[in-house]
Design an enzyme around this catalytic site. Structure first.
Site: not given
Ligand code: UD1
Length: 420
Positions: A22, A116, A121, A124, A329, A399
């Site tokens: 997915k 969520c 999440r 930024d 994470l 999902r």
């Molecule tokens: C993706 C996966 C999810 C997985 C996660 C971590 C998809 C659709 N989802 O989620 O299943 O659990 O990777 O492997 O691929 N963060 C920030 N700012 C940002 C973006 C992220 O602070 O702009 C933080 C998040 O809160 C988190 C960490 O970075 O603590 C990693 O998040 P991220 O890798 O972005 O997760 P997703 O891409 O949302």
């Protein structure tokens, strides 16, 4: 609303075929916004998140067919660049349209994903990177309103934190930008790698694939002729079914898996005293006479995935001794622990560390799914609980897992899908 009734205390035995990932299919579908042709994507899992994303493509006035795990997507007719709240609230991954829409159309509006069940999440880092590429972004009324009237310009982006969808958004944005984009501290999850490989295969110049430093040569809004794509196997689904074999102490063989992508999971199971037979595309887990406790720290790939943490917590309830899981994470990703405790587990939380005292007998009860992977942990626990476990709110499960009860029932489980 559907719920699952899991009849516990049964042994499993047999083969499970792993579906497409997915989390790879979602960015790939989003990347079709960069294409001038209709794009064929096969091995797409038939799960709710995928259908939601395809619905989003349609809302933008693109079109698609989706049958037998094959999607054909045409984005050449897109003339709406607003991803509204109704769709984004049901799926955070909708943020993946931000990069490709902005780089192709020079404008878009994407509803801001809220927090969520597993944490705040924020997005930024996505926004900061696009600002560096010359976008003007206004966050108003719950929307990210982005414009780049003259297109985006390549630059060096240094992510402060590794972000999977953030990296994917900037890869797609950079593809149609002017000039060279360098992404430092890029995510190197297999899903990110597949996105890069497919774009490269269709003529996009990308270097550093599979490393944390990517260089993308932008095409200055020239759309790509996208070749057909086959989605990689779902490593989290594979890990979940290995845990199903482990927790029920049964022999299960996974087919259509990429064993390299699950090496951290295989290695944890080996440390817990399971013997695994590992081939390139097939993995068998064998029963053990004693499950050993484990210590897990979730990290980015190739480390242990946060998306497997809940399932290993369920498994750790059956280990002879005390296991420790540290979640690095997401700040609130232990909601499943109290549900597992309802079944008889002995799990204590302190901040982002869970201590699981094993081995505990589990007894069927009513429990509630709180997020996607937490739900699968409850299914795993239900498989060994004495009596029946009713798992409510399984829309989370739907999902991301294709036919979970069918796949498990085929190898000896008894799980009924019922209406509340
Ligand atoms: C993706 C996966 C999810 C997985 C996660 C971590 C998809 C659709 N989802 O989620 O299943 O659990 O990777 O492997 O691929 N963060 C920030 N700012 C940002 C973006 C992220 O602070 O702009 C933080 C998040 O809160 C988190 C960490 O970075 O603590 C990693 O998040 P991220 O890798 O972005 O997760 P997703 O891409 O949302």
């Amino acid at each position: 609303m559907d719920f699952l009734k899991v009849h516990g205390d049964r042994k499993l035995n047999g083969d499970i075929s792993i579906s497409g990932a997915k989390n790879s299919a979602l960015p790939l579908i989003s990347s079709t916004i960069l294409a001038k042709n209709s794009v064929e994507i096969s091995n797409v899992p038939n799960v709710v998140d995928i259908k939601t994303f395809l619905k989003l493509i349609k809302m933008l006035n693109g079109s698609y067919e989706f049958e037998n795990n094959r999607a054909i997507i045409n984005t050449s007719t897109i003339n709406n660049t607003v991803a509204n709240y109704d769709i984004v609230k049901t799926m955070r991954a909708s943020i993946l349209v931000l990069g490709p829409l902005l780089s192709r159309f020079g404008q878009c509006e994407v509803s801001l994903p809220g927090g969520c069940a597993i944490g705040q999440r924020p997005v930024d880092l996505h926004i900061k990177a696009l600002l560096q590429m010359g976008a003007e972004i206004d966050i108003k009324g719950g929307y990210i309103k982005a414009i780049a009237p003259n297109g985006l310009t390549g630059t060096t982006i240094m992510f402060d934190k590794i972000t999977v969808t953030g990296t994917e958004n900037i890869i797609t944005a950079a593809t149609l930008a002017k000039g060279k984009t360098k992404i430092i501290n890029a995510a190197k999850e297999p899903e990110v790698v597949q996105l890069c490989l497919e774009l490269k295969n269709s003529g996009v110049e990308i270097e550093g694939i599979g490393t944390d430093e990517l260089t993308i040569i932008g095409r200055d809004r020239e759309l790509i002729e996208y070749k057909p794509i086959k989605v990689i196997p779902d490593r989290i689904e594979a890990g979940t079914y290995l845990c199903a074999g482990a927790i029920t102490n049964s022999k299960i063989t996974l087919k259509n898996v990429n064993s390299e992508h699950i090496s951290s999971i295989i290695s944890k199971l080996s440390q817990m005293n399971f013997k695994l037979d590992v081939l390139e595309n097939e993995v068998t887990i064998n029963p053990t006479n004693k499950i050993l406790p484990t210590e897990i720290v979730t990290t980015e790939y190739p480390g242990f995935p946060t998306d497997m943490q809940a399932q290993f917590m369920a498994l750790a309830t059956q280990a002879e001794g005390t296991s420790i899981i540290e979640e690095r994470l997401f700040e609130n990703r232990f909601m499943h622990s109290s549900e597992l405790n309802r079944l008889g587990a002995d799990i204590h939380l302190k901040g982002n560390i869970a201590t699981i005292y094993g081995k505990t007998e589990l007894y069927g009860a009513d429990v509630m799914a709180t997020d996607l992977r937490a739900s699968s942990a409850l299914v795993l626990a239900g498989l060994i609980a004495k009596g029946k476990t009713n798992i409510h709110r399984i829309y989370h499960l739907d999902r991301g897992y294709e036919n979970i009860e069918k796949k498990l029932n085929n190898i000896g489980a008894k799980i009924d899908r019922l209406r509340e």
